[in-house]
Design a protein around this motif. Structure first.
Motif, short mmCIF file in Angstrom:
data_model
loop_
_atom_site.label_atom_id
_atom_site.label_comp_id
_atom_site.label_asym_id
_atom_site.label_seq_id
_atom_site.Cartn_x
_atom_site.Cartn_y
_atom_site.Cartn_z
N SER A 216 -8.90 46.34 37.41
CA SER A 216 -7.70 45.41 37.40
C SER A 216 -6.61 45.78 36.50
CB SER A 216 -8.24 44.00 37.21
OG SER A 216 -8.60 43.71 35.86
N ILE A 217 -5.50 45.41 36.74
CA ILE A 217 -4.46 45.55 35.87
C ILE A 217 -4.64 44.89 34.60
CG2 ILE A 217 -1.72 45.21 35.59
CD1 ILE A 217 -2.33 47.46 37.58
N ILE A 218 -5.18 43.82 34.50
CA ILE A 218 -5.22 43.03 33.29
C ILE A 218 -6.38 43.89 32.48
CG2 ILE A 218 -6.66 41.17 32.16
CD1 ILE A 218 -3.83 40.49 33.42
N GLU A 219 -7.62 44.46 33.10
CA GLU A 219 -8.40 45.24 32.22
C GLU A 219 -7.78 46.46 31.73
OE1 GLU A 219 -12.80 47.49 32.71
OE2 GLU A 219 -12.17 45.99 34.32
N ALA A 220 -7.09 47.14 32.65
CA ALA A 220 -6.20 48.39 32.29
C ALA A 220 -5.37 48.19 31.02
CB ALA A 220 -5.34 48.75 33.61
N THR A 221 -4.54 46.99 31.09
CA THR A 221 -3.62 46.80 29.99
C THR A 221 -4.52 46.48 28.75
OG1 THR A 221 -2.21 45.82 31.72
CG2 THR A 221 -2.10 45.08 29.40
N LEU A 222 -5.66 45.86 28.75
CA LEU A 222 -6.43 45.56 27.45
C LEU A 222 -6.87 46.72 26.88
CD1 LEU A 222 -8.29 42.30 28.81
CD2 LEU A 222 -6.36 42.69 26.85
N GLU A 223 -7.51 47.70 27.70
CA GLU A 223 -7.98 49.10 27.38
C GLU A 223 -7.08 49.87 26.90
OE1 GLU A 223 -11.10 49.97 27.24
OE2 GLU A 223 -11.86 47.96 28.05
N LEU A 224 -5.99 49.88 27.40
CA LEU A 224 -4.63 50.88 27.01
C LEU A 224 -4.35 50.27 25.53
CD1 LEU A 224 -2.53 51.18 30.17
CD2 LEU A 224 -3.38 52.99 28.90
N THR A 225 -4.26 48.97 25.33
CA THR A 225 -3.89 48.24 24.15
C THR A 225 -4.99 48.73 23.21
OG1 THR A 225 -2.67 46.70 25.21
CG2 THR A 225 -3.21 46.24 23.05
N GLU A 226 -6.27 48.35 23.46
CA GLU A 226 -7.45 48.44 22.43
C GLU A 226 -7.67 49.94 22.24
OE1 GLU A 226 -12.09 47.86 23.08
OE2 GLU A 226 -11.02 46.26 23.52
N HIS A 227 -7.18 50.73 22.89
CA HIS A 227 -7.62 52.44 22.54
C HIS A 227 -6.32 52.80 22.31
CE1 HIS A 227 -11.70 52.45 23.98
NE2 HIS A 227 -11.55 51.66 24.81
N ASP A 228 -5.25 52.08 21.91
CA ASP A 228 -3.80 52.79 21.60
C ASP A 228 -3.69 54.00 22.31
OD1 ASP A 228 -1.69 52.58 20.11
OD2 ASP A 228 -2.25 53.92 18.63
N CYS A 229 -3.85 53.70 23.62
CA CYS A 229 -3.45 54.83 24.68
C CYS A 229 -2.29 54.65 25.29
CB CYS A 229 -4.59 55.18 25.73
SG CYS A 229 -6.17 55.45 25.29
N LYS A 230 -1.63 55.67 25.95
CA LYS A 230 -0.31 55.67 26.66
C LYS A 230 -0.53 55.71 27.96
CE LYS A 230 2.73 57.34 23.02
NZ LYS A 230 3.37 58.46 22.52
N GLU A 231 -1.74 56.74 28.29
CA GLU A 231 -1.86 56.85 29.58
C GLU A 231 -3.28 56.96 29.82
OE1 GLU A 231 0.25 60.15 30.34
OE2 GLU A 231 1.83 59.26 31.22
N ILE A 232 -3.98 56.61 30.97
CA ILE A 232 -5.54 56.83 31.15
C ILE A 232 -5.66 57.22 32.56
CG2 ILE A 232 -7.70 55.68 31.36
CD1 ILE A 232 -6.81 53.71 29.33
#
Length: 75
Positions: free
Chosen positions: A35-51
């Motif tokens: 989900s977009i919500i999960e992706a957003t949380l993971e990007l933020t939590e892992h301080d990533c720009k892209e996954i």
């Protein structure tokens, strides 16, 4: 940086290096059904720009913060 020595050493051996020597493997990947919500949380939590997005062990795309912002703003 006080010296160009690291760059000089790199350039002296550049013909012996491959992309595999310098790339990094992603810490996390997403399934195409994430989900977009999960992706957003993971990007933020892992301080990533892209996954990377994986389907059946194959890279099918990359999602980034900009992609999510564009979708939220409906651009």
């Amino acid at each position: 940086l006080t010296s160009l020595t690291p760059f000089e050493q790199f350039l002296q051996n550049e013909d012996k290096l491959s992309i595999e020597d310098i790339i990094h493997k992603p810490e996390i990947t997403f399934d195409k059904n994430t989900s977009i919500i999960e992706a957003t949380l993971e990007l933020t939590e892992h301080d990533c720009k892209e996954i990377p997005i994986i389907d059946k062990n194959k890279l099918i795309g990359i999602i980034g913060c900009y992609d999510i912002v564009k979708r939220i703003l409906r651009l």
